[in-house]
Scaffold this motif. Structure first.
Motif, mmCIF file in Angstrom:
data_model
loop_
_atom_site.group_PDB
_atom_site.id
_atom_site.type_symbol
_atom_site.label_atom_id
_atom_site.label_comp_id
_atom_site.label_asym_id
_atom_site.label_seq_id
_atom_site.Cartn_x
_atom_site.Cartn_y
_atom_site.Cartn_z
ATOM 1 N N LYS A 4 -62.003 -95.019 200.791
ATOM 2 C CA LYS A 4 -63.034 -94.914 199.765
ATOM 3 C C LYS A 4 -62.360 -94.899 198.404
ATOM 4 O O LYS A 4 -61.163 -94.588 198.294
ATOM 5 N N PRO A 5 -63.082 -95.242 197.369
ATOM 6 C CA PRO A 5 -62.489 -95.242 196.034
ATOM 7 C C PRO A 5 -61.995 -93.855 195.649
ATOM 8 O O PRO A 5 -62.509 -92.839 196.114
ATOM 9 N N ILE A 6 -61.004 -93.833 194.787
ATOM 10 C CA ILE A 6 -60.458 -92.582 194.285
ATOM 11 C C ILE A 6 -61.218 -92.235 193.007
ATOM 12 O O ILE A 6 -61.247 -93.033 192.070
ATOM 13 N N HIS A 7 -61.825 -91.037 192.990
ATOM 14 C CA HIS A 7 -62.645 -90.645 191.839
ATOM 15 C C HIS A 7 -62.064 -89.488 191.040
ATOM 16 O O HIS A 7 -62.358 -89.361 189.852
ATOM 17 N N THR A 8 -61.280 -88.647 191.675
ATOM 18 C CA THR A 8 -60.787 -87.451 190.985
ATOM 19 C C THR A 8 -59.261 -87.414 190.999
ATOM 20 O O THR A 8 -58.606 -88.119 191.778
ATOM 21 N N GLU A 9 -58.730 -86.564 190.150
ATOM 22 C CA GLU A 9 -57.283 -86.387 190.091
ATOM 23 C C GLU A 9 -56.753 -85.822 191.411
ATOM 24 O O GLU A 9 -55.666 -86.193 191.857
ATOM 25 N N GLU A 11 -58.019 -86.389 194.436
ATOM 26 C CA GLU A 11 -57.992 -87.507 195.384
ATOM 27 C C GLU A 11 -56.812 -88.435 195.091
ATOM 28 O O GLU A 11 -56.180 -88.952 196.008
ATOM 29 N N TYR A 12 -56.532 -88.616 193.821
ATOM 30 C CA TYR A 12 -55.401 -89.449 193.414
ATOM 31 C C TYR A 12 -54.086 -88.837 193.915
ATOM 32 O O TYR A 12 -53.246 -89.541 194.493
ATOM 33 N N LEU A 43 -56.012 -99.053 195.961
ATOM 34 C CA LEU A 43 -56.905 -97.999 195.480
ATOM 35 C C LEU A 43 -56.222 -97.162 194.398
ATOM 36 O O LEU A 43 -56.830 -96.817 193.384
ATOM 37 N N TYR A 47 -57.280 -96.837 190.353
ATOM 38 C CA TYR A 47 -57.481 -95.550 189.677
ATOM 39 C C TYR A 47 -56.575 -95.449 188.456
ATOM 40 O O TYR A 47 -57.011 -95.043 187.371
ATOM 41 N N LYS A 50 -57.692 -97.489 185.483
ATOM 42 C CA LYS A 50 -58.848 -96.912 184.797
ATOM 43 C C LYS A 50 -58.482 -95.657 184.005
ATOM 44 O O LYS A 50 -58.972 -95.454 182.899
ATOM 45 N N HIS A 51 -57.612 -94.829 184.562
ATOM 46 C CA HIS A 51 -57.336 -93.521 183.952
ATOM 47 C C HIS A 51 -55.997 -93.419 183.231
ATOM 48 O O HIS A 51 -55.801 -92.486 182.443
#
Length: 119
Positions: A4-9, A11-12, A43, A47, A50-51
């Motif tokens: 699944k996509p990585i959304h939070t630090e 999860e990263y 993935l 992330y 983007k970040h």
């Protein structure tokens, strides 16, 4: 395999930890582990893009860096920029780069045009 996509630090960080062991292994192309590694890296890269986007350097700093790398002086830039007083004006932010200067610096010194344009 579930991804699944990585959304939070958090999860990263977990994704980085999950792929870490694969860097020391020789994975067979097409194997389940190699596919898992490749997907996880994609993935992670998405992330990071983007970040943690890396912006191109300031155009003048890019020129100064290339000068330092190649051991170039003001005289070496004259064919690309103009007389030494013009080179000093450019390097001291007193005058902007022109499109012809950007093209010559890119062609002669190999500085990426994106860096010289300064988005």
């Amino acid at each position: 395999m579930e991804f699944k996509p990585i959304h939070t630090e958090e999860e990263y960080e977990a994704a980085l930890k999950a792929v870490e062991p694969y860097f020391d292994q020789e994975l067979s192309t097409g194997s389940e582990e190699a596919d898992r590694f490749e997907i996880m890296v994609m993935l992670i890269e998405a992330y990071e893009a983007k970040h943690y986007a890396v912006l191109p350097p300031d155009p003048i700093e890019a020129i100064k860096f290339r000068m330092e790398q190649a051991g170039l002086g003001i005289k070496d830039l004259e064919p690309m920029i103009g007389r030494s007083n013009r080179v000093y004006e450019i390097l001291n932010y007193k005058r902007p780069l022109t499109l012809p200067m950007i093209r010559r610096l890119h062609r002669e010194l190999g500085i990426p045009a994106e860096s010289l344009i300064g988005f």
